[in-house]
Motif scaffolding. Structure first.
Motif, PDB file in Angstrom:
ATOM      1  N   SER A  67      -4.408   8.187   8.085  1.00  0.00           N
ATOM      2  CA  SER A  67      -5.527   7.239   8.047  1.00  0.00           C
ATOM      3  C   SER A  67      -4.993   5.820   8.027  1.00  0.00           C
ATOM      4  CB  SER A  67      -6.391   7.484   6.798  1.00  0.00           C
ATOM      5  OG  SER A  67      -7.083   8.693   6.924  1.00  0.00           O
ATOM      6  N   LEU A  68      -3.925   5.616   7.265  1.00  0.00           N
ATOM      7  CA  LEU A  68      -3.405   4.250   7.095  1.00  0.00           C
ATOM      8  C   LEU A  68      -2.809   3.692   8.390  1.00  0.00           C
ATOM      9  CD1 LEU A  68      -2.860   1.889   5.252  1.00  0.00           C
ATOM     10  CD2 LEU A  68      -0.780   3.025   4.455  1.00  0.00           C
ATOM     11  N   LEU A  69      -1.993   4.479   9.086  1.00  0.00           N
ATOM     12  CA  LEU A  69      -1.332   3.934  10.285  1.00  0.00           C
ATOM     13  C   LEU A  69      -2.329   3.597  11.399  1.00  0.00           C
ATOM     14  CD1 LEU A  69       2.040   5.896  10.366  1.00  0.00           C
ATOM     15  CD2 LEU A  69       1.528   3.677   9.380  1.00  0.00           C
TER      16      LEU A  69
ATOM     17  N   ARG B 127      -0.378  18.927   1.366  1.00  0.00           N
ATOM     18  CA  ARG B 127      -0.880  18.695   2.727  1.00  0.00           C
ATOM     19  C   ARG B 127      -1.938  19.755   3.082  1.00  0.00           C
ATOM     20  NH1 ARG B 127       2.678  14.671   4.461  1.00  0.00           N
ATOM     21  NH2 ARG B 127       4.544  14.655   3.180  1.00  0.00           N
ATOM     22  N   TYR B 128      -2.815  19.392   4.011  1.00  0.00           N
ATOM     23  CA  TYR B 128      -3.908  20.301   4.380  1.00  0.00           C
ATOM     24  C   TYR B 128      -3.381  21.684   4.738  1.00  0.00           C
ATOM     25  CZ  TYR B 128      -6.856  16.124   4.967  1.00  0.00           C
ATOM     26  OH  TYR B 128      -7.561  14.970   4.783  1.00  0.00           O
ATOM     27  N   HIS B 129      -2.280  21.715   5.475  1.00  0.00           N
ATOM     28  CA  HIS B 129      -1.747  23.002   5.916  1.00  0.00           C
ATOM     29  C   HIS B 129      -1.422  23.892   4.706  1.00  0.00           C
ATOM     30  CE1 HIS B 129       0.655  25.971   8.030  1.00  0.00           C
ATOM     31  NE2 HIS B 129       1.602  25.774   7.138  1.00  0.00           N
TER      32      HIS B 129
ATOM     33  N   LYS C 233       0.847  -1.201   0.000  1.00  0.00           N
ATOM     34  CA  LYS C 233       0.000   0.000   0.000  1.00  0.00           C
ATOM     35  C   LYS C 233       0.877   1.244   0.000  1.00  0.00           C
ATOM     36  CE  LYS C 233      -4.380   0.136   1.981  1.00  0.00           C
ATOM     37  NZ  LYS C 233      -5.037   0.095   0.730  1.00  0.00           N
ATOM     38  N   LEU C 234       0.352   2.290  -0.617  1.00  0.00           N
ATOM     39  CA  LEU C 234       1.064   3.575  -0.601  1.00  0.00           C
ATOM     40  C   LEU C 234       0.916   4.217   0.776  1.00  0.00           C
ATOM     41  CD1 LEU C 234      -0.121   5.038  -4.032  1.00  0.00           C
ATOM     42  CD2 LEU C 234       2.048   3.875  -3.534  1.00  0.00           C
ATOM     43  N   LEU C 235       1.963   4.888   1.203  1.00  0.00           N
ATOM     44  CA  LEU C 235       1.935   5.663   2.449  1.00  0.00           C
ATOM     45  C   LEU C 235       2.182   7.128   2.077  1.00  0.00           C
ATOM     46  CD1 LEU C 235       2.103   5.705   5.661  1.00  0.00           C
ATOM     47  CD2 LEU C 235       4.582   5.613   5.331  1.00  0.00           C
TER      48      LEU C 235
ATOM     49  N   GLY D 204      -1.355  15.101   6.857  1.00  0.00           N
ATOM     50  CA  GLY D 204      -2.379  14.546   5.965  1.00  0.00           C
ATOM     51  C   GLY D 204      -2.379  15.233   4.611  1.00  0.00           C
ATOM     52  N   THR D 205      -2.614  14.447   3.560  1.00  0.00           N
ATOM     53  CA  THR D 205      -2.602  14.983   2.194  1.00  0.00           C
ATOM     54  C   THR D 205      -4.001  14.897   1.588  1.00  0.00           C
ATOM     55  OG1 THR D 205      -2.144  12.820   1.193  1.00  0.00           O
ATOM     56  CG2 THR D 205      -0.227  14.131   1.904  1.00  0.00           C
ATOM     57  N   ILE D 206      -4.243  15.754   0.613  1.00  0.00           N
ATOM     58  CA  ILE D 206      -5.552  15.730  -0.056  1.00  0.00           C
ATOM     59  C   ILE D 206      -5.728  14.412  -0.813  1.00  0.00           C
ATOM     60  CG2 ILE D 206      -4.711  17.009  -2.093  1.00  0.00           C
ATOM     61  CD1 ILE D 206      -7.536  18.341  -2.186  1.00  0.00           C
TER      62      ILE D 206
HETATM   63  C1  LIG Z   1      -6.612  12.487  15.032  1.00  0.00           C
HETATM   64  C2  LIG Z   1      -7.145  12.549  13.626  1.00  0.00           C
HETATM   65  C3  LIG Z   1      -8.195  13.403  13.343  1.00  0.00           C
HETATM   66  C4  LIG Z   1      -8.688  13.493  12.037  1.00  0.00           C
HETATM   67  N1  LIG Z   1      -9.732  14.342  11.799  1.00  0.00           N
HETATM   68  C5  LIG Z   1     -10.233  14.428  10.551  1.00  0.00           C
HETATM   69  C6  LIG Z   1     -11.316  15.320  10.257  1.00  0.00           C
HETATM   70  O1  LIG Z   1     -11.829  16.059  11.090  1.00  0.00           O
HETATM   71  N2  LIG Z   1     -11.763  15.343   8.968  1.00  0.00           N
HETATM   72  C7  LIG Z   1     -11.217  14.559   7.979  1.00  0.00           C
HETATM   73  O2  LIG Z   1     -11.669  14.629   6.839  1.00  0.00           O
HETATM   74  N3  LIG Z   1     -10.191  13.745   8.230  1.00  0.00           N
HETATM   75  C8  LIG Z   1      -9.685  13.651   9.482  1.00  0.00           C
HETATM   76  N4  LIG Z   1      -8.621  12.794   9.722  1.00  0.00           N
HETATM   77  C9  LIG Z   1      -8.067  11.965   8.627  1.00  0.00           C
HETATM   78  C10 LIG Z   1      -7.015  12.749   7.869  1.00  0.00           C
HETATM   79  O3  LIG Z   1      -7.711  13.643   7.050  1.00  0.00           O
HETATM   80  C11 LIG Z   1      -6.077  11.844   7.018  1.00  0.00           C
HETATM   81  O4  LIG Z   1      -4.824  12.404   7.012  1.00  0.00           O
HETATM   82  C12 LIG Z   1      -6.418  11.707   5.571  1.00  0.00           C
HETATM   83  O5  LIG Z   1      -7.708  11.180   5.532  1.00  0.00           O
HETATM   84  C13 LIG Z   1      -5.487  10.741   4.850  1.00  0.00           C
HETATM   85  O6  LIG Z   1      -4.406  11.410   4.270  1.00  0.00           O
HETATM   86  P1  LIG Z   1      -2.921  10.826   4.440  1.00  0.00           P
HETATM   87  O7  LIG Z   1      -2.052  11.592   3.529  1.00  0.00           O
HETATM   88  O8  LIG Z   1      -2.575  10.803   5.873  1.00  0.00           O
HETATM   89  O9  LIG Z   1      -3.099   9.336   3.835  1.00  0.00           O
HETATM   90  P2  LIG Z   1      -2.483   7.953   4.320  1.00  0.00           P
HETATM   91  O10 LIG Z   1      -2.962   7.612   5.692  1.00  0.00           O
HETATM   92  O11 LIG Z   1      -1.039   7.915   4.074  1.00  0.00           O
HETATM   93  O12 LIG Z   1      -3.206   6.985   3.252  1.00  0.00           O
HETATM   94  C14 LIG Z   1      -4.601   6.758   3.299  1.00  0.00           C
HETATM   95  C15 LIG Z   1      -4.965   5.772   2.177  1.00  0.00           C
HETATM   96  O13 LIG Z   1      -4.824   6.388   0.909  1.00  0.00           O
HETATM   97  C16 LIG Z   1      -3.861   5.705   0.102  1.00  0.00           C
HETATM   98  N5  LIG Z   1      -3.130   6.770  -0.605  1.00  0.00           N
HETATM   99  C17 LIG Z   1      -2.523   7.836  -0.036  1.00  0.00           C
HETATM  100  N6  LIG Z   1      -2.054   8.670  -0.995  1.00  0.00           N
HETATM  101  C18 LIG Z   1      -2.384   8.109  -2.194  1.00  0.00           C
HETATM  102  C19 LIG Z   1      -2.190   8.501  -3.551  1.00  0.00           C
HETATM  103  N7  LIG Z   1      -1.589   9.661  -3.877  1.00  0.00           N
HETATM  104  N8  LIG Z   1      -2.645   7.677  -4.524  1.00  0.00           N
HETATM  105  C20 LIG Z   1      -3.292   6.520  -4.212  1.00  0.00           C
HETATM  106  N9  LIG Z   1      -3.517   6.105  -2.954  1.00  0.00           N
HETATM  107  C21 LIG Z   1      -3.065   6.896  -1.948  1.00  0.00           C
HETATM  108  C22 LIG Z   1      -3.025   4.891   1.074  1.00  0.00           C
HETATM  109  O14 LIG Z   1      -2.480   3.729   0.456  1.00  0.00           O
HETATM  110  C23 LIG Z   1      -4.057   4.531   2.122  1.00  0.00           C
HETATM  111  O15 LIG Z   1      -4.836   3.442   1.696  1.00  0.00           O
HETATM  112  C24 LIG Z   1      -8.120  12.698  11.005  1.00  0.00           C
HETATM  113  C25 LIG Z   1      -7.045  11.841  11.292  1.00  0.00           C
HETATM  114  C26 LIG Z   1      -6.550  11.765  12.578  1.00  0.00           C
HETATM  115  C27 LIG Z   1      -5.405  10.830  12.860  1.00  0.00           C
END
Ligand SMILES: Cc1cc2nc3c(=O)[nH]c(=O)nc-3n(C[C@H](O)[C@H](O)[C@H](O)COP(=O)(O)OP(=O)(O)OC[C@H]3O[C@@H](n4cnc5c(N)ncnc54)[C@H](O)[C@@H]3O)c2cc1C
Length: 272
Positions: free
Chosen positions: A35-37, A76-78, A28-30, A109-111
């Motif tokens: 969300s993944l961890l 990233r969201y920021h 899986k991509l990270l 977190g990324t879009i």
């Molecule tokens: C404490 C906490 C509070 C949060 N609160 C909110 C909230 O209020 N609202 C909200 O919307 N979200 C919330 N989130 C979730 C947050 O938005 C996540 O960061 C986001 O949903 C996932 O982005 P990521 O980059 O971290 O993805 P990751 O966790 O790295 O990946 C998520 C999934 O997407 C896949 N993936 C990632 N990037 C790609 C890509 N470019 N192409 C294909 N697949 C990909 C990965 O393989 C995995 O399956 C919260 C998370 C936490 C831990």
């Protein structure tokens, strides 16, 4: 709370990520990992390998692109929240990015991760659905575009194939009326219900967060608006076609009532 064992590889290009995905079906991509961890710690998912794309800086950008705005999937969201381009041309994206989780989440977190994760309670998928965004997926055969309406086929499912990387998200310029109503029990919580409304083509696109298995457009509301209904009347159709969850944050019935209130508020703000 301890993930199962996994291999790890950091890649420097999208092509290397695709090759690594193809080499291991369980990989899986990270991206930001936010969300993944957590899923891995609960052993809801047990990837054999993590392919770390978090340092693909080429995929972190926001720029004007013809009639719209192009956003790199690793942004990233920021950075979305701080983007002057988004604040001017698609302000709902910048504003909602600033409402996701807490600062730690928004700095990692990324879009693209949010879209690929396809959580029906996620804020950004719902906003991108209301905007009618286009998603660019890159795979072994090259790039393809996925329409917003096709992007979220099921619970925690996106339209991406197992060997595709989401590389770009394109949104139309929508500097006019918009609103995101996120109802939370506490600051920084996930939405109990959320509503995105964007003024478009003389009417409004409306989508719902956490009202079913996927983010969804409020079809009944949009139909009523197209027929000339005022916001309060259109909002009465907010729960049509929805299947809200019942949990400790609210029952199905509570969410249906809440959606009507939030849709009315969103329309009043977006169409004012
Ligand atoms: C404490 C906490 C509070 C949060 N609160 C909110 C909230 O209020 N609202 C909200 O919307 N979200 C919330 N989130 C979730 C947050 O938005 C996540 O960061 C986001 O949903 C996932 O982005 P990521 O980059 O971290 O993805 P990751 O966790 O790295 O990946 C998520 C999934 O997407 C896949 N993936 C990632 N990037 C790609 C890509 N470019 N192409 C294909 N697949 C990909 C990965 O393989 C995995 O399956 C919260 C998370 C936490 C831990």
């Amino acid at each position: 709370m301890i993930p199962a064992a996994f291999d790890y590889e950091r890649v420097d290009t999208v092509d290397a990520a695709i090759a690594a995905l193809r080499a291991d079906e369980g990989a899986k991509l990270l991206a930001g990992g936010h969300s993944l961890l957590p899923q891995m710690k609960l052993r809801f998912v047990m990837p054999t390998k993590l392919i770390d794309i978090g340092r693909l800086h080429d995929l972190s950008y926001v720029h004007e692109d013809g009639g719209g705005v192009a956003i790199g999937a690793l942004t990233r969201y920021h950075d979305l929240e701080a983007s002057e381009t988004l604040r001017q041309l698609a302000p709902i994206v910048a504003s909602v990015a600033g409402q996701v989780g807490d600062p730690q989440v928004r700095h990692m977190g990324t879009i693209g991760g949010s879209v690929a994760h396809a959580d029906p309670a996620g804020d950004m998928p719902s906003v991108l659905l209301a905007l009618g965004a286009t998603f660019v997926a890159t795979g072994p055969g090259g790039m393809r575009e996925i329409a917003a309406a096709d992007m979220f086929p099921g619970l925690f499912q996106s339209a991406l194939a197992g060997d595709e990387v989401l590389t770009e998200i394109r949104v139309p310029k929508t500097p006019g009326g918009w609103s995101y109503q996120k109802f939370t029990r506490r600051a920084q919580d996930w939405a109990v219900v959320g509503v995105a409304a964007v003024r478009m083509n003389g009417s409004a696109n409306v989508s719902l967060t956490n009202m079913g298995l996927t983010p969804m457009r409020a079809a009944g509301v949009e139909e009523a608006l197209a027929g000339g209904a005022d916001p309060a009347t259109a909002a009465e159709r907010a729960d049509e076609g929805t299947a809200p969850p019942s949990d400790s944050f609210g029952s199905d019935e509570y969410r249906r009532a809440l959606a009507k209130v939030l849709v009315r508020r969103a329309l009043e703000e977006a169409l004012a």
